[in-house]
Design an enzyme around this catalytic site. Structure first.
Site, PDB file in Angstrom:
ATOM      1  N   LYS A 131      92.366  53.804 -72.057  1.00 25.28           N
ATOM      2  CA  LYS A 131      92.891  52.541 -72.596  1.00 25.28           C
ATOM      3  C   LYS A 131      93.090  52.669 -74.106  1.00 25.28           C
ATOM      4  CE  LYS A 131      91.508  47.692 -73.515  1.00 25.28           C
ATOM      5  NZ  LYS A 131      90.553  46.604 -73.240  1.00 25.28           N
TER       6      LYS A 131
ATOM      7  N   ASP B 292      92.783  44.459 -80.280  1.00 25.40           N
ATOM      8  CA  ASP B 292      92.760  43.428 -79.244  1.00 25.40           C
ATOM      9  C   ASP B 292      92.333  42.095 -79.860  1.00 25.40           C
ATOM     10  OD1 ASP B 292      92.607  41.892 -76.989  1.00 25.40           O
ATOM     11  OD2 ASP B 292      90.826  42.887 -76.151  1.00 25.40           O
TER      12      ASP B 292
ATOM     13  N   LYS C 100      90.604  35.596 -79.367  1.00 23.17           N
ATOM     14  CA  LYS C 100      89.151  35.798 -79.465  1.00 23.17           C
ATOM     15  C   LYS C 100      88.592  34.992 -80.631  1.00 23.17           C
ATOM     16  CE  LYS C 100      88.862  40.517 -77.619  1.00 23.17           C
ATOM     17  NZ  LYS C 100      87.968  40.212 -76.483  1.00 23.17           N
TER      18      LYS C 100
ATOM     19  N   ASP D 261      89.174  49.128 -79.556  1.00 24.74           N
ATOM     20  CA  ASP D 261      89.620  48.925 -78.178  1.00 24.74           C
ATOM     21  C   ASP D 261      90.538  50.049 -77.687  1.00 24.74           C
ATOM     22  OD1 ASP D 261      89.180  47.373 -75.934  1.00 24.74           O
ATOM     23  OD2 ASP D 261      90.872  46.029 -76.312  1.00 24.74           O
TER      24      ASP D 261
ATOM     25  N   ASP E  95      93.562  37.818 -72.755  1.00 27.55           N
ATOM     26  CA  ASP E  95      92.543  38.721 -73.298  1.00 27.55           C
ATOM     27  C   ASP E  95      92.064  39.730 -72.256  1.00 27.55           C
ATOM     28  OD1 ASP E  95      90.870  39.803 -75.174  1.00 27.55           O
ATOM     29  OD2 ASP E  95      89.375  38.184 -75.095  1.00 27.55           O
TER      30      ASP E  95
ATOM     31  N   GLU F 224      93.630  42.134 -71.073  1.00 25.70           N
ATOM     32  CA  GLU F 224      94.864  42.913 -71.233  1.00 25.70           C
ATOM     33  C   GLU F 224      94.708  44.377 -70.855  1.00 25.70           C
ATOM     34  OE1 GLU F 224      92.713  42.559 -73.546  1.00 25.70           O
ATOM     35  OE2 GLU F 224      92.586  44.605 -74.302  1.00 25.70           O
TER      36      GLU F 224
ATOM     37  N   ARG G 263      93.329  45.856 -68.290  1.00 29.59           N
ATOM     38  CA  ARG G 263      93.711  46.130 -66.898  1.00 29.59           C
ATOM     39  C   ARG G 263      95.220  46.029 -66.709  1.00 29.59           C
ATOM     40  NH1 ARG G 263      89.867  41.276 -65.067  1.00 29.59           N
ATOM     41  NH2 ARG G 263      88.887  41.954 -67.001  1.00 29.59           N
TER      42      ARG G 263
HETATM   43  N1  BES Z   1      88.442  44.761 -75.107  1.00 23.31           N
HETATM   44  C1  BES Z   1      87.849  43.671 -74.426  1.00 23.31           C
HETATM   45  C2  BES Z   1      86.455  44.004 -73.893  1.00 23.31           C
HETATM   46  C3  BES Z   1      85.351  44.071 -74.920  1.00 23.31           C
HETATM   47  C4  BES Z   1      84.785  42.916 -75.401  1.00 23.31           C
HETATM   48  C5  BES Z   1      84.873  45.288 -75.341  1.00 23.31           C
HETATM   49  C6  BES Z   1      83.763  42.979 -76.322  1.00 23.31           C
HETATM   50  C7  BES Z   1      83.827  45.347 -76.242  1.00 23.31           C
HETATM   51  C8  BES Z   1      83.277  44.195 -76.753  1.00 23.31           C
HETATM   52  C9  BES Z   1      88.704  43.236 -73.251  1.00 23.31           C
HETATM   53  O1  BES Z   1      90.065  43.368 -73.426  1.00 23.31           O
HETATM   54  C10 BES Z   1      88.417  41.801 -73.030  1.00 23.31           C
HETATM   55  O2  BES Z   1      88.732  41.037 -73.886  1.00 23.31           O
HETATM   56  N2  BES Z   1      87.821  41.465 -71.889  1.00 23.31           N
HETATM   57  C11 BES Z   1      87.472  40.138 -71.598  1.00 23.31           C
HETATM   58  C12 BES Z   1      87.806  39.875 -70.154  1.00 23.31           C
HETATM   59  C13 BES Z   1      87.742  38.441 -69.779  1.00 23.31           C
HETATM   60  C14 BES Z   1      88.847  37.669 -70.459  1.00 23.31           C
HETATM   61  C15 BES Z   1      87.862  38.333 -68.282  1.00 23.31           C
HETATM   62  C16 BES Z   1      85.987  39.961 -71.878  1.00 23.31           C
HETATM   63  O3  BES Z   1      85.216  40.914 -71.641  1.00 23.31           O
HETATM   64  O4  BES Z   1      85.602  38.922 -72.383  1.00 23.31           O
HETATM   65 ZN    ZN Z   2      90.655  44.827 -74.743  1.00 22.43          ZN
HETATM   66 MN    MN Z   3      90.868  41.692 -74.399  1.00 20.15          MN
END
Ligand code: BES
Ligand code: ZN
Ligand code: MN
Length: 438
Positions: free
Chosen positions: A211, A216, A223, A234, A293, A295, A297
């Site tokens: 990825k 992000d 966020k 990210d 968010d 994104e 996947r």
């Molecule tokens: N890049 C983030 C995951 C992440 C969050 C990695 C914090 C490290 C620290 C990912 O793209 C994301 O935002 N995931 C969301 C998914 C949710 C919206 C279902 C998450 O983990 O909050």
């Molecule tokens: Zn992300």
């Molecule tokens: Mn995200």
């Protein structure tokens, strides 16, 4: 930093004497330029040797020592563990626009016995980790998708690899509506990078997918501000697979390896994706974007369809995919999920050997049902529960035609706080996995 094997102590080398009677990490200098390093009565094993090596290197630098002579302790892989740990400890964050002052005085380490080939392998892995860390630590205004593509092209030049970079128009022609839905709100052009190393005839390649979200922000599902700077990390999945490629190419392993990096920036904008939008992926499956968010996947699913063209032996993706994996496993293990138990087992074993560990989470159908959407084949989120698992369930819908595993490295790819920085994980785990297949 140089590592070598020699039975004799050279001039200017400080002899290290390991001492079980001193408390762990306790250090005593002697007049004849030897130093006693405490091991305590800790059980000596790979983990404690790694810790010992790091504190020894840190202390050597603190006391301005330039060379060490180490007795080789009877622990499996001693020379490799110490070499990799000390070389990795030598990494310094590149400050933008500044030349690094050389803070480390330790320049050479000599082992009384062992194999040079062990040293060379460990240094190749450390070199892959250093690449991953450098890219991870780089700010997102410099480390853009274009920069990652140039990095891949640089590796191709250096090691004679095949590199292909798909542009937005190429991806559009392939029908990658899911990937492109993430990049469309950003001024940065998306890229799909493939890099292949061929050293095992016509054998099917191991394919690694990383990825590469270079920043992000969350997109329209923005966020919160606190800690958002860390979302420059990210792209650590991308950095990790580039690092593995460097390690494998430096070692000249007799394998076929392809890495694929979907890379984009996720930004809010008037033309960004909005919650409720429905997109069509390259596989033909439609996705309702309930949260912009989620994104990672969305870019990975198109990459996972794309890799079928390589006729892979196995596909392993690695991604900073969910905050939920940090809740589940903390910052110690990464999460592993797979559609093939033998593959999950092999990754867990490789992680233990490489001291870069993974813990398995389940992928039952019950979780997959949480992705149901009234408006498309699936939603891109599964609700509050089991967030790491539902993210993997989403990916598994695109990986039915090959053996596949997913490493969620959101907790392990970097550390936060005062010593904020990339770790270089999962380069050791994945490189070990590849070596174990030979
Ligand atoms: N890049 C983030 C995951 C992440 C969050 C990695 C914090 C490290 C620290 C990912 O793209 C994301 O935002 N995931 C969301 C998914 C949710 C919206 C279902 C998450 O983990 O909050
Ligand atoms: Zn992300
Ligand atoms: Mn995200």
């Amino acid at each position: 930093m140089k590592f070598k094997i020699s039975e004799r102590i050279a001039n200017g080398q400080t002899q290290v004497i390991f001492d079980m009677t001193l408390a762990s990490n306790e250090i005593i200098f002697e007049v004849d330029s030897s130093l006693r390093f405490g091991l305590g009565d800790d059980n000596l094993n790979a983990k404690t040797v790694k810790k010992m090596a790091i504190s020894l290197a840190q202390m050597a630098n603190k006391f301005n020592l330039s060379a060490l002579f180490l007795p080789t302790l009877e622990v499996d892989g001693f020379v490799a563990i110490v070499t990799q740990a000390m070389a990795n400890n030598d990494y310094q964050i590149q400050k933008v626009g500044l030349k690094n002052p050389d803070e480390n005085t330790l320049q050479s380490v000599t082992f009384e016995n062992g194999k040079q080939s062990e040293i060379d392998k460990a240094l190749a892995i450390a070199s892959g980790m250093a690449l991953a860390r450098t890219l991870g630590d780089m700010p997102s205004n410099i480390c853009t998708p274009t920069y990652l593509a140039q990095t891949a092209q640089g590796l191709a030049q250096e090691f004679g690899l095949e590199c292909e970079v798909l542009e937005e128009s190429d991806m559009s022609a392939l029908g990658m509506g899911s990937l492109l839905s993430v990049s469309k709100g950003s001024i940065e052009a998306p890229k799909l990078i493939s890099l292949s190393y061929v050293a095992n005839g016509s054998a099917k390649p191991i394919v690694l997918v990383g990825k590469g979200v270079t920043f992000d922000s969350g997109g329209i599902s923005l966020k919160p501000g606190t800690g958002m700077d860390e979302m420059k990390y990210d792209m650590c999945g991308a950095a990790g697979v580039l690092g593995v490629m460097r390690a494998v190419a430096e070692m000249q392993l007799k394998v076929n390896l392809t890495i694929v990096v979907p890379t984009v920036e996720n930004m809010p904008a008037h033309n960004a994706s909005k919650p409720g939008d429905v997109v069509t992926s390259m596989s033909g499956k439609t996705i309702e974007i309930l949260n912009t968010d989620a994104e990672g996947r969305l870019i990975l699913c198109d990459a996972l369809t794309y890799v079928e063209k390589f006729n892979p032996e196995v596909v392993i993706d690695t991604a900073t995919l969910t905050g939920a994996v940090i809740v589940a496993l903390g910052k110690h293990h990464c999460g592993v999920m797979a559609n093939d138990q033998a593959l999950a087992d092999d990754l867990i074993t490789a992680g233990k050997t490489a001291l870069d560990t993974a813990w398995q989470l389940p992928l039952d159908d019950e979780y997959d049902e949480l992705l149901k959407s009234n408006f498309a084949d699936m939603g891109n989120i599964g609700g509050r529960e089991a967030g790491t698992v539902t993210a993997a369930c989403f990916l598994s819908r695109f990986t039915t035609d090959y053996r596949w595993a997913h490493l969620d490295i959101a907790g392990t790819a970097w550390v936060s706080g005062n010593s904020k920085g990339a770790t270089g994980r999962p380069v050791p785990l994945l490189t070990q996995y590849i070596m174990d297949t030979m």
